[in-house]
Design a protein around this motif. Structure first.
Motif, mmCIF file in Angstrom:
data_model
loop_
_atom_site.group_PDB
_atom_site.id
_atom_site.type_symbol
_atom_site.label_atom_id
_atom_site.label_comp_id
_atom_site.label_asym_id
_atom_site.label_seq_id
_atom_site.Cartn_x
_atom_site.Cartn_y
_atom_site.Cartn_z
ATOM 1 N N ILE A 171 3.608 10.626 48.826
ATOM 2 C CA ILE A 171 3.122 11.548 49.860
ATOM 3 C C ILE A 171 2.586 10.736 51.040
ATOM 4 C CG2 ILE A 171 2.635 13.580 48.444
ATOM 5 C CD1 ILE A 171 -0.211 12.501 48.038
ATOM 6 N N PRO A 172 3.426 9.948 51.696
ATOM 7 C CA PRO A 172 2.933 9.042 52.753
ATOM 8 C C PRO A 172 2.392 9.754 53.980
ATOM 9 C CG PRO A 172 5.319 9.105 52.742
ATOM 10 C CD PRO A 172 4.879 9.867 51.532
ATOM 11 N N LEU B 238 -3.756 2.389 44.787
ATOM 12 C CA LEU B 238 -3.514 3.624 45.535
ATOM 13 C C LEU B 238 -2.089 3.671 46.090
ATOM 14 C CD1 LEU B 238 -6.864 3.905 47.529
ATOM 15 C CD2 LEU B 238 -6.148 5.327 45.599
ATOM 16 N N MET B 239 -1.555 2.508 46.454
ATOM 17 C CA MET B 239 -0.233 2.465 47.068
ATOM 18 C C MET B 239 0.827 3.066 46.160
ATOM 19 S SD MET B 239 1.838 -0.886 48.466
ATOM 20 C CE MET B 239 1.824 -1.670 46.838
ATOM 21 N N PHE B 240 0.745 2.791 44.855
ATOM 22 C CA PHE B 240 1.753 3.287 43.924
ATOM 23 C C PHE B 240 1.645 4.796 43.710
ATOM 24 C CE2 PHE B 240 1.376 -1.209 42.604
ATOM 25 C CZ PHE B 240 2.691 -1.579 42.828
ATOM 26 N N GLN B 241 0.523 5.383 44.105
ATOM 27 C CA GLN B 241 0.361 6.829 44.000
ATOM 28 C C GLN B 241 0.680 7.536 45.313
ATOM 29 O OE1 GLN B 241 -0.225 8.049 40.976
ATOM 30 N NE2 GLN B 241 -0.411 5.955 40.191
ATOM 31 N N LEU B 242 0.330 6.890 46.425
ATOM 32 C CA LEU B 242 0.444 7.549 47.723
ATOM 33 C C LEU B 242 1.828 7.419 48.344
ATOM 34 C CD1 LEU B 242 -2.985 6.530 49.317
ATOM 35 C CD2 LEU B 242 -2.393 8.666 48.177
ATOM 36 N N ILE C 127 4.567 2.608 56.787
ATOM 37 C CA ILE C 127 5.599 2.229 57.750
ATOM 38 C C ILE C 127 6.951 2.060 57.062
ATOM 39 C CG2 ILE C 127 6.351 0.382 59.304
ATOM 40 C CD1 ILE C 127 3.432 -0.009 60.060
ATOM 41 N N ASN C 128 6.955 1.511 55.858
ATOM 42 C CA ASN C 128 8.201 1.277 55.145
ATOM 43 C C ASN C 128 8.760 2.540 54.506
ATOM 44 O OD1 ASN C 128 9.055 -1.821 54.665
ATOM 45 N ND2 ASN C 128 6.851 -1.694 54.989
ATOM 46 N N VAL C 129 7.885 3.460 54.078
ATOM 47 C CA VAL C 129 8.350 4.674 53.408
ATOM 48 C C VAL C 129 8.682 5.762 54.411
ATOM 49 C CG1 VAL C 129 7.723 6.487 51.767
ATOM 50 C CG2 VAL C 129 7.054 4.130 51.317
ATOM 51 N N VAL D 247 11.624 2.098 47.427
ATOM 52 C CA VAL D 247 11.215 0.890 48.139
ATOM 53 C C VAL D 247 9.870 1.129 48.817
ATOM 54 C CG1 VAL D 247 11.776 -0.724 49.990
ATOM 55 C CG2 VAL D 247 13.604 0.173 48.511
ATOM 56 N N LEU D 248 8.883 0.292 48.483
ATOM 57 C CA LEU D 248 7.566 0.385 49.110
ATOM 58 C C LEU D 248 7.429 -0.568 50.284
ATOM 59 C CD1 LEU D 248 5.211 0.559 46.000
ATOM 60 C CD2 LEU D 248 6.204 2.442 47.283
#
Length: 225
Positions: free
Chosen positions: A147-148, A140-144, A171-173, A86-87
């Motif tokens: 490693i949040p 970038l979101m789908f890669q990061l 915040i969500n991850v 979940v992103l």
């Protein structure tokens, strides 16, 4: 509402009706997988109306889609999932409020694009860099999201043009420290204020100009007026 009505909507409902037969028997939980795929505009409207009617009668509908317009019109809550993780999750209104500063910032920038362009084609060409500022953080979101808490994720999430998307993803991850969230909000507020002031000056001059599209040098002069 019965299954016969759904079968008459479109021939592509073959896979959907198997789920509908069970779900409509319960009349409380309905699960749909890409229900609008392959539908023509008329049948798509019929299905939307049916889903809204079922929702209003107390049924809970869970469906997957790649079309955000459908999400905005039909959903009360959303969940963005990538590779099983979940992103982003929450009420649609809350998500919109979280992206409010970013929306206001990009709205002022696109207003400038409209002011300095005299045709729709020019506006589309000029707006490409702004569009990339929205696309890049999504990519970038789908890669990061794996490693949040990495240094790269933290730094990129504090870039004002990226933070409405990347910070909300963090915040969500994995909830970042409170001071990071507050710092991000302050930076975004300052950026929105600066962008609004500069955009307002350019818009004030550009809206009265006709003919050739202004150069970057001319835009800088307008911003200094």
């Amino acid at each position: 509402m019965n299954l016969l009505q759904l079968e008459n909507v479109h021939k592509s409902f073959g896979d959907f009706t198997a789920v509908s037969d069970i779900s409509f028997g319960i009349e409380k939980l309905i699960i749909l997988d890409e229900p609008f795929s392959g539908l023509d505009p008329i049948n798509m409207t019929l299905l939307k109306d049916l889903m809204l009617e079922l929702r209003d009668t107390g049924s809970t509908i869970i469906f997957s889609t790649h079309v955000m317009e459908q999400v905005e019109k039909l959903c009360d809550r959303i969940c963005l999932i990538h590779q099983g993780k979940v992103l982003l999750e929450g009420e649609l209104r809350a998500v919109k409020r979280a992206f409010g500063l970013g929306f206001f910032m990009y709205s002022t920038l696109y207003a400038v694009v409209g002011a300095i362009c005299s045709s729709e084609e020019e506006a589309q060409q000029t707006g490409v860099p702004l569009t990339m500022l929205v696309v890049i953080p999504f990519v970038l979101m789908f890669q990061l999201f794996r490693i949040p808490d990495s240094t790269l994720s933290v730094l990129l999430s504090h870039i004002p043009f990226f933070s409405p998307i990347l910070m909300f993803m963090r915040i969500n991850v994995l909830m970042p420290p409170l001071w990071e969230i507050l710092l991000n909000i302050l930076v975004m507020c300052a950026t929105v204020l600066i962008v609004t002031l500069i955009s307002g000056k350019i818009y004030r001059v550009g809206i009265l100009m006709y003919g050739k599209r202004p150069t970057l040098g001319q835009l800088w002069q307008w911003a200094r007026y």
